[in-house]
Scaffold this motif. Structure first.
Motif, mmCIF file in Angstrom:
data_model
loop_
_atom_site.group_PDB
_atom_site.id
_atom_site.type_symbol
_atom_site.label_atom_id
_atom_site.label_comp_id
_atom_site.label_asym_id
_atom_site.label_seq_id
_atom_site.Cartn_x
_atom_site.Cartn_y
_atom_site.Cartn_z
ATOM 1 N N ARG A 1 -5.792 16.865 -18.574
ATOM 2 C CA ARG A 1 -6.528 18.091 -18.824
ATOM 3 C C ARG A 1 -8.024 17.766 -18.667
ATOM 4 O O ARG A 1 -8.432 16.619 -18.777
ATOM 5 C CB ARG A 1 -6.235 18.600 -20.229
ATOM 6 C CG ARG A 1 -4.799 19.063 -20.375
ATOM 7 C CD ARG A 1 -4.507 19.409 -21.822
ATOM 8 N NE ARG A 1 -3.200 20.024 -21.948
ATOM 9 C CZ ARG A 1 -2.065 19.347 -22.099
ATOM 10 N NH1 ARG A 1 -2.085 18.027 -22.154
ATOM 11 N NH2 ARG A 1 -0.919 19.980 -22.200
ATOM 12 N N ASN B 1 -10.623 18.286 -20.585
ATOM 13 C CA ASN B 1 -11.242 17.631 -21.756
ATOM 14 C C ASN B 1 -10.820 16.173 -21.867
ATOM 15 O O ASN B 1 -11.614 15.326 -22.275
ATOM 16 C CB ASN B 1 -10.885 18.378 -23.038
ATOM 17 C CG ASN B 1 -11.605 19.699 -23.152
ATOM 18 O OD1 ASN B 1 -12.618 19.916 -22.496
ATOM 19 N ND2 ASN B 1 -11.076 20.586 -23.965
ATOM 20 N N GLU B 2 -9.572 15.873 -21.523
ATOM 21 C CA GLU B 2 -9.104 14.497 -21.570
ATOM 22 C C GLU B 2 -9.850 13.646 -20.544
ATOM 23 O O GLU B 2 -10.276 12.526 -20.840
ATOM 24 C CB GLU B 2 -7.603 14.445 -21.307
ATOM 25 C CG GLU B 2 -6.771 15.081 -22.397
ATOM 26 C CD GLU B 2 -5.316 15.279 -22.018
ATOM 27 O OE1 GLU B 2 -4.517 15.529 -22.933
ATOM 28 O OE2 GLU B 2 -4.981 15.189 -20.829
ATOM 29 N N ILE C 1 -7.630 11.959 -28.218
ATOM 30 C CA ILE C 1 -8.168 12.957 -27.302
ATOM 31 C C ILE C 1 -7.086 13.680 -26.506
ATOM 32 O O ILE C 1 -7.350 14.677 -25.881
ATOM 33 C CB ILE C 1 -9.209 12.363 -26.324
ATOM 34 C CG1 ILE C 1 -8.581 11.348 -25.388
ATOM 35 C CG2 ILE C 1 -10.388 11.805 -27.050
ATOM 36 C CD1 ILE C 1 -9.486 10.911 -24.254
ATOM 37 N N ALA C 2 -5.849 13.186 -26.564
ATOM 38 C CA ALA C 2 -4.754 13.815 -25.833
ATOM 39 C C ALA C 2 -4.254 15.024 -26.618
ATOM 40 O O ALA C 2 -4.062 14.953 -27.826
ATOM 41 C CB ALA C 2 -3.625 12.828 -25.606
ATOM 42 N N LYS C 3 -4.033 16.117 -25.934
ATOM 43 C CA LYS C 3 -3.618 17.353 -26.604
ATOM 44 C C LYS C 3 -2.288 17.170 -27.328
ATOM 45 O O LYS C 3 -2.110 17.650 -28.445
ATOM 46 C CB LYS C 3 -3.501 18.479 -25.582
ATOM 47 C CG LYS C 3 -3.105 19.801 -26.191
ATOM 48 C CD LYS C 3 -3.052 20.892 -25.144
ATOM 49 C CE LYS C 3 -2.622 22.201 -25.794
ATOM 50 N NZ LYS C 3 -2.523 23.263 -24.808
ATOM 51 N N ASN C 4 -1.357 16.492 -26.697
ATOM 52 C CA ASN C 4 -0.032 16.321 -27.293
ATOM 53 C C ASN C 4 0.094 15.052 -28.133
ATOM 54 O O ASN C 4 1.185 14.679 -28.518
ATOM 55 C CB ASN C 4 1.036 16.316 -26.194
ATOM 56 C CG ASN C 4 1.134 17.666 -25.535
ATOM 57 O OD1 ASN C 4 0.877 18.674 -26.157
ATOM 58 N ND2 ASN C 4 1.482 17.674 -24.269
ATOM 59 N N ARG C 5 -1.031 14.364 -28.313
ATOM 60 C CA ARG C 5 -1.099 13.131 -29.091
ATOM 61 C C ARG C 5 -0.195 12.089 -28.497
ATOM 62 O O ARG C 5 0.433 11.291 -29.031
ATOM 63 C CB ARG C 5 -0.775 13.366 -30.565
ATOM 64 C CG ARG C 5 -1.678 14.383 -31.197
ATOM 65 C CD ARG C 5 -2.961 13.734 -31.753
ATOM 66 N NE ARG C 5 -3.797 14.750 -32.368
ATOM 67 C CZ ARG C 5 -4.992 15.044 -31.943
ATOM 68 N NH1 ARG C 5 -5.503 14.430 -30.914
ATOM 69 N NH2 ARG C 5 -5.697 15.933 -32.553
ATOM 70 N N SER D 1 -13.467 13.022 -21.511
ATOM 71 C CA SER D 1 -13.626 12.164 -22.688
ATOM 72 C C SER D 1 -13.389 10.692 -22.382
ATOM 73 O O SER D 1 -13.595 9.851 -23.252
ATOM 74 C CB SER D 1 -12.669 12.605 -23.793
ATOM 75 O OG SER D 1 -12.955 13.926 -24.191
ATOM 76 N N SER E 1 -4.552 8.755 -28.123
ATOM 77 C CA SER E 1 -3.911 9.928 -28.724
ATOM 78 C C SER E 1 -4.937 10.836 -29.418
ATOM 79 O O SER E 1 -4.682 12.022 -29.572
ATOM 80 C CB SER E 1 -2.838 9.495 -29.715
ATOM 81 O OG SER E 1 -3.403 8.756 -30.763
#
Length: 77
Positions: free
Chosen positions: A48, A50-51, A73-77, A54, A71
């Motif tokens: 993504r 944002n990922e 910064i990852a949306k799904n951790r 970052s 994890s």
């Protein structure tokens, strides 16, 4: 509630459409060259925005061609 597949699947871009988008960048201008590289990264990895934005230099391994997405910064951790 149970999720169902009633929603239509979003159609992705065709190879021709992707080529048109990538060809629209002017590689002689730094900002456009940079943005094109970001688009290629997103397309190649599925990150993504944002990922990708970052990421730090320490999370990129050019020798093994890998990225570490923590994890935090990852949306799904």
């Amino acid at each position: 509630m149970v999720k169902d597949d009633a929603h239509e699947e979003v159609q992705g871009l065709s190879d021709e459409e992707i080529d048109m988008i990538l060809d629209s960048y002017d590689d002689k201008q730094f900002a456009q060259w940079r943005d094109k590289r970001l688009v290629l990264l997103l397309l190649d990895t599925g990150l993504r925005i944002n990922e990708a934005m970052s990421l730090t230099a320490e999370q990129v391994d050019f020798h093994q061609n890998t990225l570490l997405v923590p994890s935090s910064i990852a949306k799904n951790r």
